[in-house]
Each structure stands twice: as C-alpha cells, then as structure tokens.
Design a protein around this motif. Sequence first.
Motif, PDB file in Angstrom:
ATOM      1  N   PRO A 139     -17.086  -9.787  18.524  1.00 23.75           N
ATOM      2  CA  PRO A 139     -17.895  -9.777  19.458  1.00 23.75           C
ATOM      3  C   PRO A 139     -17.834 -10.799  20.372  1.00 23.75           C
ATOM      4  O   PRO A 139     -18.710 -10.697  21.623  1.00 23.75           O
ATOM      5  N   ASN A 140     -17.057 -11.784  20.026  1.00 19.65           N
ATOM      6  CA  ASN A 140     -16.997 -12.816  20.999  1.00 19.65           C
ATOM      7  C   ASN A 140     -16.369 -12.474  22.396  1.00 19.65           C
ATOM      8  O   ASN A 140     -16.484 -13.089  23.306  1.00 19.65           O
ATOM      9  N   ARG A 141     -15.385 -11.878  21.991  1.00 19.27           N
ATOM     10  CA  ARG A 141     -14.468 -11.355  22.990  1.00 19.27           C
ATOM     11  C   ARG A 141     -14.464  -9.832  23.578  1.00 19.27           C
ATOM     12  O   ARG A 141     -14.260  -9.463  24.332  1.00 19.27           O
ATOM     13  N   GLY A 142     -15.529  -9.350  22.663  1.00 15.91           N
ATOM     14  CA  GLY A 142     -15.908  -7.954  23.070  1.00 15.91           C
ATOM     15  C   GLY A 142     -14.762  -6.673  22.838  1.00 15.91           C
ATOM     16  O   GLY A 142     -14.915  -5.699  23.463  1.00 15.91           O
ATOM     17  N   ILE A 143     -13.840  -7.032  21.825  1.00 16.33           N
ATOM     18  CA  ILE A 143     -12.782  -6.075  21.666  1.00 16.33           C
ATOM     19  C   ILE A 143     -12.556  -5.999  20.451  1.00 16.33           C
ATOM     20  O   ILE A 143     -13.093  -6.895  19.463  1.00 16.33           O
ATOM     21  N   ASP A 144     -11.638  -4.899  19.778  1.00 18.16           N
ATOM     22  CA  ASP A 144     -11.319  -4.713  18.385  1.00 18.16           C
ATOM     23  C   ASP A 144      -9.981  -5.251  18.446  1.00 18.16           C
ATOM     24  O   ASP A 144      -9.035  -5.507  19.185  1.00 18.16           O
ATOM     25  N   VAL A 145     -10.179  -6.266  17.239  1.00 20.28           N
ATOM     26  CA  VAL A 145      -8.325  -7.040  17.206  1.00 20.28           C
ATOM     27  C   VAL A 145      -8.138  -6.676  15.549  1.00 20.28           C
ATOM     28  O   VAL A 145      -8.608  -6.202  14.974  1.00 20.28           O
ATOM     29  N   LEU A 146      -6.489  -6.619  15.774  1.00 18.25           N
ATOM     30  CA  LEU A 146      -5.863  -6.516  14.576  1.00 18.25           C
ATOM     31  C   LEU A 146      -5.895  -7.941  13.545  1.00 18.25           C
ATOM     32  O   LEU A 146      -5.266  -8.693  14.125  1.00 18.25           O
ATOM     33  N   LEU A 147      -6.079  -7.729  12.603  1.00 18.02           N
ATOM     34  CA  LEU A 147      -6.310  -8.813  11.663  1.00 18.02           C
ATOM     35  C   LEU A 147      -5.449  -8.438  10.149  1.00 18.02           C
ATOM     36  O   LEU A 147      -5.696  -7.330   9.810  1.00 18.02           O
ATOM     37  N   VAL A 148      -4.732  -9.271   9.631  1.00 16.88           N
ATOM     38  CA  VAL A 148      -4.152  -9.110   8.363  1.00 16.88           C
ATOM     39  C   VAL A 148      -5.190  -9.463   7.272  1.00 16.88           C
ATOM     40  O   VAL A 148      -5.690 -10.621   7.209  1.00 16.88           O
ATOM     41  N   GLY A 149      -5.213  -8.458   6.164  1.00 21.91           N
ATOM     42  CA  GLY A 149      -6.302  -8.792   5.007  1.00 21.91           C
ATOM     43  C   GLY A 149      -5.632  -8.098   3.799  1.00 21.91           C
ATOM     44  O   GLY A 149      -4.763  -7.423   4.050  1.00 21.91           O
ATOM     45  N   ALA A 150      -6.398  -8.642   2.734  1.00 24.42           N
ATOM     46  CA  ALA A 150      -6.236  -7.851   1.346  1.00 24.42           C
ATOM     47  C   ALA A 150      -6.645  -6.499   1.311  1.00 24.42           C
ATOM     48  O   ALA A 150      -7.771  -6.288   1.977  1.00 24.42           O
ATOM     49  N   ILE A 151      -5.707  -5.802   1.056  1.00 27.64           N
ATOM     50  CA  ILE A 151      -6.260  -4.354   0.562  1.00 27.64           C
ATOM     51  C   ILE A 151      -7.449  -4.084  -0.559  1.00 27.64           C
ATOM     52  O   ILE A 151      -7.428  -5.314  -1.380  1.00 27.64           O
ATOM     53  N   SER A 152      -8.145  -3.144  -0.603  1.00 32.33           N
ATOM     54  CA  SER A 152      -8.935  -3.095  -1.608  1.00 32.33           C
ATOM     55  C   SER A 152      -8.245  -2.625  -2.900  1.00 32.33           C
ATOM     56  O   SER A 152      -7.132  -1.978  -2.913  1.00 32.33           O
ATOM     57  N   ARG A 153      -8.823  -2.454  -3.997  1.00 30.60           N
ATOM     58  CA  ARG A 153      -8.164  -1.799  -5.406  1.00 30.60           C
ATOM     59  C   ARG A 153      -7.745  -0.455  -5.345  1.00 30.60           C
ATOM     60  O   ARG A 153      -6.810  -0.150  -5.771  1.00 30.60           O
ATOM     61  N   ALA A 154      -8.944   0.386  -4.499  1.00 33.61           N
ATOM     62  CA  ALA A 154      -8.546   1.677  -4.089  1.00 33.61           C
ATOM     63  C   ALA A 154      -6.948   1.930  -3.431  1.00 33.61           C
ATOM     64  O   ALA A 154      -6.471   2.870  -3.960  1.00 33.61           O
ATOM     65  N   SER A 155      -7.090   1.374  -2.397  1.00 33.80           N
ATOM     66  CA  SER A 155      -5.674   1.316  -1.611  1.00 33.80           C
ATOM     67  C   SER A 155      -4.308   0.843  -2.527  1.00 33.80           C
ATOM     68  O   SER A 155      -3.562   1.559  -2.380  1.00 33.80           O
ATOM     69  N   ALA A 156      -4.701  -0.158  -3.326  1.00 29.75           N
ATOM     70  CA  ALA A 156      -3.657  -0.591  -4.052  1.00 29.75           C
ATOM     71  C   ALA A 156      -3.120   0.644  -5.191  1.00 29.75           C
ATOM     72  O   ALA A 156      -2.115   0.838  -5.542  1.00 29.75           O
ATOM     73  N   GLN A 157      -4.354   1.359  -5.778  1.00 35.14           N
ATOM     74  CA  GLN A 157      -4.118   2.397  -6.513  1.00 35.14           C
ATOM     75  C   GLN A 157      -3.364   3.677  -5.813  1.00 35.14           C
ATOM     76  O   GLN A 157      -2.407   4.021  -6.477  1.00 35.14           O
ATOM     77  N   GLN A 158      -3.822   3.762  -4.646  1.00 38.44           N
ATOM     78  CA  GLN A 158      -2.966   4.879  -3.762  1.00 38.44           C
ATOM     79  C   GLN A 158      -1.559   4.530  -3.761  1.00 38.44           C
ATOM     80  O   GLN A 158      -0.440   5.202  -3.882  1.00 38.44           O
ATOM     81  N   ARG A 159      -1.384   3.159  -3.376  1.00 37.73           N
ATOM     82  CA  ARG A 159       0.076   2.692  -3.242  1.00 37.73           C
ATOM     83  C   ARG A 159       0.745   2.779  -4.504  1.00 37.73           C
ATOM     84  O   ARG A 159       2.085   3.260  -4.444  1.00 37.73           O
ATOM     85  N   CYS A 160       0.226   2.448  -5.594  1.00 36.93           N
ATOM     86  CA  CYS A 160       0.942   2.383  -6.854  1.00 36.93           C
ATOM     87  C   CYS A 160       1.327   3.755  -7.150  1.00 36.93           C
ATOM     88  O   CYS A 160       2.401   4.122  -7.626  1.00 36.93           O
ATOM     89  N   GLY A 161       0.468   4.861  -6.955  1.00 33.81           N
ATOM     90  CA  GLY A 161       0.501   6.379  -7.312  1.00 33.81           C
ATOM     91  C   GLY A 161       2.010   6.866  -6.587  1.00 33.81           C
ATOM     92  O   GLY A 161       2.266   7.819  -6.949  1.00 33.81           O
ATOM     93  N   ARG A 162       2.302   6.371  -5.506  1.00 31.87           N
ATOM     94  CA  ARG A 162       3.638   6.672  -4.582  1.00 31.87           C
ATOM     95  C   ARG A 162       4.912   6.528  -5.819  1.00 31.87           C
ATOM     96  O   ARG A 162       5.877   7.210  -5.473  1.00 31.87           O
ATOM     97  N   ALA A 163       4.612   5.610  -6.781  1.00 32.61           N
ATOM     98  CA  ALA A 163       5.932   5.430  -7.650  1.00 32.61           C
ATOM     99  C   ALA A 163       5.822   6.572  -8.497  1.00 32.61           C
ATOM    100  O   ALA A 163       6.954   6.654  -9.522  1.00 32.61           O
ATOM    101  N   GLY A 164       5.092   7.283  -8.952  1.00 35.83           N
ATOM    102  CA  GLY A 164       5.117   8.017 -10.030  1.00 35.83           C
ATOM    103  C   GLY A 164       4.776   9.712  -9.635  1.00 35.83           C
ATOM    104  O   GLY A 164       4.427  10.601 -10.385  1.00 35.83           O
ATOM    105  N   ARG A 165       5.295  10.066  -8.386  1.00 37.37           N
ATOM    106  CA  ARG A 165       5.249  11.363  -8.096  1.00 37.37           C
ATOM    107  C   ARG A 165       6.087  12.292  -8.694  1.00 37.37           C
ATOM    108  O   ARG A 165       5.883  13.477  -8.883  1.00 37.37           O
ATOM    109  N   THR A 166       7.469  11.921  -8.831  1.00 36.76           N
ATOM    110  CA  THR A 166       8.335  12.860  -9.258  1.00 36.76           C
ATOM    111  C   THR A 166       9.031  12.136 -10.668  1.00 36.76           C
ATOM    112  O   THR A 166       9.874  13.118 -11.448  1.00 36.76           O
TER     113      THR A 166
END
Length: 308
Positions: free
Chosen positions: A203-230
Amino acid sequence: DCLFLRLLPSDPPLNESYIIVLDEFHERSLEADATLGLIRRLQENSRPELALVAMAATLDSEHLAAYLQCPIVTAHGRLHPVDIRYRPESAQKKIWDRAGDALYELIAEGGDGDVLVFMPGAYEIRRTIEAMQQAVGRAGISELLPFLPLHGSLSPRQQDAALAESGNRKSIVATNVAETSITIPGVCHVIDSGLARQHRHDPNRGIDVLLVGAISRASAQQRCGRAGRTAPGHCIRLWSEIEHDSRQELSTPEIVRLDLSDVLLQLAARGSDAAELAWLEPPAPAAIARAHNLLTGLGAHRSDGSLT
C-alpha cells in the motif's frame, strides 16, 4: 479463470454453458474467487440448472461446501508411496547449495528416476543448477544427468525440453509452475526448497510486489505428490519437521493480498459491483475503496463506479 472472467461479458447468462468446472481451486486466484461469486449469483437469480464443480487435490472442502450448499465428492486417485524426509541446515547456507547436497545424497543412495527440484524463481534456478552440477561432478556422473530449468520466462522450446520424455535420467529445476499446472513424466524424486515467489500488495507504493516466502503445508503436499505419480518415490524437504508443522495449512488467497483494481474493472464491465457480490471470502472494504480510487484516478471509473 482469468480468460473465463474476461469472456463472461460476451455471454452474461452463460446460455451456451451447462456446467462450469473450476479446477485447482485451492490456488484461490482473484479471478477464481470472482468467477465463483458470479456463478453463484447466476444460479440464484436466473440459472438454477447451471451446475458448478470446484475441485483440487488439496482443498478446504467443508468451507466451500457450506458456501455453495452442496455435497462433497471425494475421489481417491492412485498415488504410489513417497518417502518424506526433512533436511534442515544452517540458514547461513544458500538454498541452492543445500539443494546440491540433497541431490548428492540421492545419487549416493542409487535411486532411479528423474529429479524435480522446486525453487522460487529464475535466479535461484540458475544458481541451483550450478550447485547441482558441482555436486554430481563429485559423484562422477555429471554426463548422465542433464539439468533443465523450467519457469515462465523460458521460450516454448526450452520449456518443452524439460517436459519431454527422453529415456535418459534428468533433473528439472522449476518454479511452482510444476506444482499443479503441469505433470512431468518420469519424476520419482522431489527436492523442495519450501519457497515460492508470491505477489503481495504494497500500500505504501500502491503496487503489487513479488516476495519470496514459505509455502503452505498444502502446497508442500502438492509438490511431494509429484514424486509418486508413476512409481514409489522420495521427497526431500529443505526445512525441519517442526517448521513444517508451524506453517499455515493453506495458501493465503489472492483476494486478501493483491490489488483489486483489475478484477473490479472486469466485474464493472459486466455490470457487477464487487461490494455486492457474494464472495467466498469478502475482500476488505478498504481494499475495494483503494481499488475504486485508483480506477477513478486513471479515468476508468466514474465516481459512481460505472465505466467511462
């Protein structure tokens, strides 16, 4: 979702549609939330026969079902077992060097299959590939393990190279585009930095900015599932189990962290008022007012909210 929302003004009653499917709804994009609210209002006012399905592998289904007043359908897909291990290291060590060490560990254990590494952006991907080349060089097999980047800034040819089945073992270093949007065949191992770049409104600059942050547990589960597809696989998380348990369960919806002016403009184009829409999670009144003021200042809105 974005394309669908832009197409709505050309057919507001959706007379050519009988069922709307919102896939990967757990990502909670602004456009998905706006589309959900518009479809819900359409069902209540003029199209009660219009069917709506909102789905994802990780979803706050009870909250969504209460909003839609609908049943929950659970589909149990086949997923091979994935061995999850946590590999916390000193915060002083760069995330790409930690990923290189994790790859060396996988190689030393002798597992087959491709490796998918999640990093937050193109810069981290480039540094990770450099660190991993050094790691596998120590193992003496660098010529057998090509490293391929995967992110939105690459050309279609470069992206296709990462997705193609070559018959040779490879390592793909990707942003979270590989979390849900695409499936990469042959992946049996995931190395997860636990980080992602997300847009947030400043809000100070009035724009959306890209920030690096920790993913949620749900996102971690989605990523983990990529290893068990086949086949059975492995997932190495570059953080501790204690830290994992303290992370938020679901990703923060865009509606509470982004500027709303674009979606308000699209809603106004079809005669809808954001303040009157039945949102799954209503935006803050201050965020709506800020977006209206921006659109008025740009000459896109009149003071009453109608389009110029």
